[in-house]
Design a protein around this motif. Structure first.
Motif, PDB file in Angstrom:
ATOM      1  N   THR A 137       0.840  -1.187   0.000  1.00 37.56           N
ATOM      2  CA  THR A 137       0.000   0.000   0.000  1.00 37.56           C
ATOM      3  C   THR A 137       0.882   1.247   0.000  1.00 37.56           C
ATOM      4  OG1 THR A 137      -0.090   0.349   2.408  1.00 37.56           O
ATOM      5  CG2 THR A 137      -1.583  -1.315   1.475  1.00 37.56           C
ATOM      6  N   SER A 138       0.251   2.391   0.174  1.00 37.41           N
ATOM      7  CA  SER A 138       0.981   3.660   0.243  1.00 37.41           C
ATOM      8  C   SER A 138       1.435   3.988   1.662  1.00 37.41           C
ATOM      9  CB  SER A 138       0.070   4.788  -0.270  1.00 37.41           C
ATOM     10  OG  SER A 138      -1.158   4.802   0.460  1.00 37.41           O
ATOM     11  N   TYR A 139       1.320   3.065   2.590  1.00 38.08           N
ATOM     12  CA  TYR A 139       1.539   3.324   4.018  1.00 38.08           C
ATOM     13  C   TYR A 139       2.880   3.995   4.301  1.00 38.08           C
ATOM     14  CZ  TYR A 139       1.624   2.371   9.088  1.00 38.08           C
ATOM     15  OH  TYR A 139       1.683   2.491  10.449  1.00 38.08           O
ATOM     16  N   PHE A 140       3.934   3.527   3.685  1.00 38.99           N
ATOM     17  CA  PHE A 140       5.271   4.032   3.987  1.00 38.99           C
ATOM     18  C   PHE A 140       5.687   5.205   3.095  1.00 38.99           C
ATOM     19  CE2 PHE A 140       5.507  -0.491   5.365  1.00 38.99           C
ATOM     20  CZ  PHE A 140       5.764  -0.263   6.712  1.00 38.99           C
ATOM     21  N   GLN A 141       4.840   5.590   2.136  1.00 39.90           N
ATOM     22  CA  GLN A 141       5.236   6.643   1.200  1.00 39.90           C
ATOM     23  C   GLN A 141       4.373   7.902   1.241  1.00 39.90           C
ATOM     24  OE1 GLN A 141       4.700   3.371  -0.335  1.00 39.90           O
ATOM     25  NE2 GLN A 141       6.839   2.840   0.053  1.00 39.90           N
ATOM     26  N   ASP A 142       3.091   7.769   1.539  1.00 37.19           N
ATOM     27  CA  ASP A 142       2.167   8.882   1.306  1.00 37.19           C
ATOM     28  C   ASP A 142       1.187   8.989   2.469  1.00 37.19           C
ATOM     29  OD1 ASP A 142       0.409  10.780   0.330  1.00 37.19           O
ATOM     30  OD2 ASP A 142       0.336   9.920  -1.685  1.00 37.19           O
ATOM     31  N   LEU A 143       1.151  10.156   3.114  1.00 41.21           N
ATOM     32  CA  LEU A 143       0.237  10.372   4.234  1.00 41.21           C
ATOM     33  C   LEU A 143      -1.116  10.917   3.798  1.00 41.21           C
ATOM     34  CD1 LEU A 143       2.548  11.953   6.979  1.00 41.21           C
ATOM     35  CD2 LEU A 143       1.671   9.616   6.865  1.00 41.21           C
ATOM     36  N   THR A 144      -1.277  11.231   2.532  1.00 38.11           N
ATOM     37  CA  THR A 144      -2.508  11.892   2.100  1.00 38.11           C
ATOM     38  C   THR A 144      -3.380  11.048   1.183  1.00 38.11           C
ATOM     39  OG1 THR A 144      -1.284  12.957   0.293  1.00 38.11           O
ATOM     40  CG2 THR A 144      -1.510  14.192   2.358  1.00 38.11           C
ATOM     41  N   ASN A 145      -2.778  10.230   0.336  1.00 41.87           N
ATOM     42  CA  ASN A 145      -3.553   9.453  -0.633  1.00 41.87           C
ATOM     43  C   ASN A 145      -3.335   7.961  -0.407  1.00 41.87           C
ATOM     44  OD1 ASN A 145      -4.516  11.765  -2.294  1.00 41.87           O
ATOM     45  ND2 ASN A 145      -2.318  12.003  -2.699  1.00 41.87           N
ATOM     46  N   VAL A 146      -4.399   7.260  -0.039  1.00 39.73           N
ATOM     47  CA  VAL A 146      -4.306   5.823   0.209  1.00 39.73           C
ATOM     48  C   VAL A 146      -4.361   5.077  -1.115  1.00 39.73           C
ATOM     49  CG1 VAL A 146      -5.380   3.840   1.344  1.00 39.73           C
ATOM     50  CG2 VAL A 146      -5.394   6.087   2.464  1.00 39.73           C
ATOM     51  N   ARG A 147      -3.357   4.231  -1.346  1.00 40.62           N
ATOM     52  CA  ARG A 147      -3.293   3.444  -2.576  1.00 40.62           C
ATOM     53  C   ARG A 147      -3.053   1.978  -2.239  1.00 40.62           C
ATOM     54  NH1 ARG A 147       0.328   7.385  -3.288  1.00 40.62           N
ATOM     55  NH2 ARG A 147       2.044   5.885  -3.381  1.00 40.62           N
ATOM     56  N   LEU A 148      -3.424   1.128  -3.170  1.00 48.45           N
ATOM     57  CA  LEU A 148      -3.304  -0.312  -2.981  1.00 48.45           C
ATOM     58  C   LEU A 148      -2.774  -0.923  -4.268  1.00 48.45           C
ATOM     59  CD1 LEU A 148      -3.860  -2.713  -1.096  1.00 48.45           C
ATOM     60  CD2 LEU A 148      -6.224  -2.707  -1.908  1.00 48.45           C
ATOM     61  N   GLU A 149      -1.718  -1.753  -4.155  1.00 47.59           N
ATOM     62  CA  GLU A 149      -1.083  -2.309  -5.348  1.00 47.59           C
ATOM     63  C   GLU A 149      -1.681  -3.657  -5.757  1.00 47.59           C
ATOM     64  OE1 GLU A 149       3.107  -2.531  -4.706  1.00 47.59           O
ATOM     65  OE2 GLU A 149       3.346  -0.368  -4.399  1.00 47.59           O
ATOM     66  N   ILE A 150      -2.498  -4.239  -4.905  1.00 50.07           N
ATOM     67  CA  ILE A 150      -3.117  -5.522  -5.197  1.00 50.07           C
ATOM     68  C   ILE A 150      -4.612  -5.423  -4.922  1.00 50.07           C
ATOM     69  CG2 ILE A 150      -1.038  -6.848  -4.637  1.00 50.07           C
ATOM     70  CD1 ILE A 150      -2.407  -7.503  -1.933  1.00 50.07           C
ATOM     71  N   LYS A 151      -5.354  -6.464  -5.315  1.00 51.93           N
ATOM     72  CA  LYS A 151      -6.759  -6.514  -4.942  1.00 51.93           C
ATOM     73  C   LYS A 151      -6.866  -6.822  -3.447  1.00 51.93           C
ATOM     74  CE  LYS A 151      -8.559  -8.064  -9.412  1.00 51.93           C
ATOM     75  NZ  LYS A 151      -9.298  -9.147 -10.127  1.00 51.93           N
ATOM     76  N   PRO A 152      -7.807  -6.210  -2.744  1.00 52.15           N
ATOM     77  CA  PRO A 152      -7.960  -6.524  -1.320  1.00 52.15           C
ATOM     78  C   PRO A 152      -8.405  -7.967  -1.127  1.00 52.15           C
ATOM     79  CG  PRO A 152      -9.825  -5.245  -2.100  1.00 52.15           C
ATOM     80  CD  PRO A 152      -8.824  -5.261  -3.231  1.00 52.15           C
ATOM     81  N   ASP A 153      -8.162  -8.494   0.038  1.00 55.32           N
ATOM     82  CA  ASP A 153      -8.594  -9.859   0.337  1.00 55.32           C
ATOM     83  C   ASP A 153     -10.109  -9.939   0.490  1.00 55.32           C
ATOM     84  OD1 ASP A 153      -5.930 -11.129   0.589  1.00 55.32           O
ATOM     85  OD2 ASP A 153      -5.716  -9.709   2.240  1.00 55.32           O
ATOM     86  N   LEU A 154     -10.696  -8.843   0.982  1.00 63.01           N
ATOM     87  CA  LEU A 154     -12.140  -8.782   1.186  1.00 63.01           C
ATOM     88  C   LEU A 154     -12.624  -7.376   0.853  1.00 63.01           C
ATOM     89  CD1 LEU A 154     -12.331 -10.512   4.701  1.00 63.01           C
ATOM     90  CD2 LEU A 154     -13.026 -11.552   2.533  1.00 63.01           C
ATOM     91  N   GLY A 155     -13.892  -7.247   0.536  1.00 59.51           N
ATOM     92  CA  GLY A 155     -14.494  -5.937   0.378  1.00 59.51           C
ATOM     93  C   GLY A 155     -14.339  -5.335  -0.997  1.00 59.51           C
ATOM     94  N   PRO A 156     -14.768  -4.074  -1.152  1.00 63.85           N
ATOM     95  CA  PRO A 156     -14.722  -3.406  -2.453  1.00 63.85           C
ATOM     96  C   PRO A 156     -13.297  -3.239  -2.963  1.00 63.85           C
ATOM     97  CG  PRO A 156     -15.242  -1.851  -0.682  1.00 63.85           C
ATOM     98  CD  PRO A 156     -15.315  -3.208  -0.084  1.00 63.85           C
ATOM     99  N   HIS A 157     -13.146  -3.255  -4.280  1.00 63.98           N
ATOM    100  CA  HIS A 157     -11.827  -3.100  -4.897  1.00 63.98           C
ATOM    101  C   HIS A 157     -11.451  -1.631  -5.069  1.00 63.98           C
ATOM    102  CE1 HIS A 157     -11.844  -7.403  -6.805  1.00 63.98           C
ATOM    103  NE2 HIS A 157     -11.965  -7.396  -5.495  1.00 63.98           N
TER     104      HIS A 157
END
Length: 289
Positions: A137-157
């Motif tokens: 995710t963007s956890y270690f790089q960006d405090l403002t925009n949440v990003r995800l590099e893979i499909k989540p395990d559960l829930g909306p994509h």
């Protein structure tokens, strides 16, 4: 902790600086509030609960937070991925990791109706660690925009920017330990000190790192905290690497890099303390949530 009592403890992290609302919700649930911590600088609160209603309590607290908090309005120096950023479940007493996994899955499935969920630890089919999960995710790089590099395990994509996503897992007991450095310490120096205690070291050519063995089960980040710099640590095995060992390494690393430790504190409680509190609150408990 040799006993027939079985407990699963869950800790939830919420991206806000006031705990009143969450604490009022927890008083209505069949759980024991074991500890909570409010960090106004990070705008981050944590709540550790255990007892027969653990799953229900975490779900109630999280659902309420998702209704009233807008992540887009959040300003804080601690990395975060969502309004409800992280849920960690671990077994106590005669409870097993499978019990903790069941609790984590119950919480994750409920919250996945609202937000994407990434599983980790025993809750993930391949045992992916929390750090590995956050690096997707963007956890270690960006405090403002949440990003995800893979499909989540559960829930909306698709990530709703006002809600973010959740990391939810089942692991052995984790202790949070933070160490503050001199206010004039540059963040670059603090990052070197964090690397000196982190199990996953990156700067292998640093002379200080070459002269010291790796500490086991330590995750660490260097962060701005008000007008200071703080080394925020997750101790994944505090029996093997206790806070005192981490403090000794940080103190020596700080001296090596030309700064000093000014304060340190533990967030949360030991396994024995948690179990004793739960056993007093629920003396006849032989089941987990």
């Amino acid at each position: 902790l040799a006993t027939t009592s079985r407990f699963v403890v869950a800790t939830v992290y919420v991206s806000e600086k006031n705990a009143d609302r969450c604490l009022s919700i927890l008083t209505k649930e069949k759980v024991k509030l074991l500890s909570h911590f409010v960090d106004a600088a990070y705008k981050r609160c944590s709540y550790c609960v255990g007892g027969p209603g653990t799953s229900e309590a975490i779900i109630a607290l999280a659902m309420d937070a998702l209704e009233r908090i807008d992540l887009r309005m959040h300003i804080g120096s601690h990395p975060r991925l969502g309004v409800v950023d992280h849920v960690s479940c671990h077994p106590l007493g005669s409870a097993t990791m499978e019990d903790a996994v069941h609790t984590a899955h119950t919480i994750a499935n409920a919250l996945s109706t609202k937000i994407p969920v990434l599983l980790y630890g025993g809750a993930h089919e391949h045992g992916r660690t929390l750090a590995e999960t956050r690096r997707l995710t963007s956890y270690f790089q960006d405090l403002t925009n949440v990003r995800l590099e893979i499909k989540p395990d559960l829930g909306p994509h698709i990530i709703n920017p006002s809600l973010g996503l959740l990391c939810c897992g089942a692991v052995p007991h984790v202790l949070n330990y933070n160490i503050q450095l001199s206010s004039d310490c540059p963040i670059a120096t603090a990052k070197k000190i964090a690397s000196a205690i982190r199990t996953r070291q990156s700067e292998h050519d640093d002379p200080f790192l070459k002269g010291n063995r790796r500490l086991l089960g330590v995750e660490a980040l260097a962060l701005h905290h008000d007008n200071q710099i703080e080394i925020a640590c997750n101790l994944l095995d505090a029996d093997t690497t206790p806070p005192s060992a981490v403090l000794d390494r940080v103190t020596r690393a700080a001296l090596h890099y030309g700064t000093e430790v000014t304060n340190h504190y533990v967030i949360g409680r030991t396994k024995a303390e948690l179990f004793n509190d739960l056993n007093r609150a629920f003396p006849s408990s032989t089941t987990v949530p």
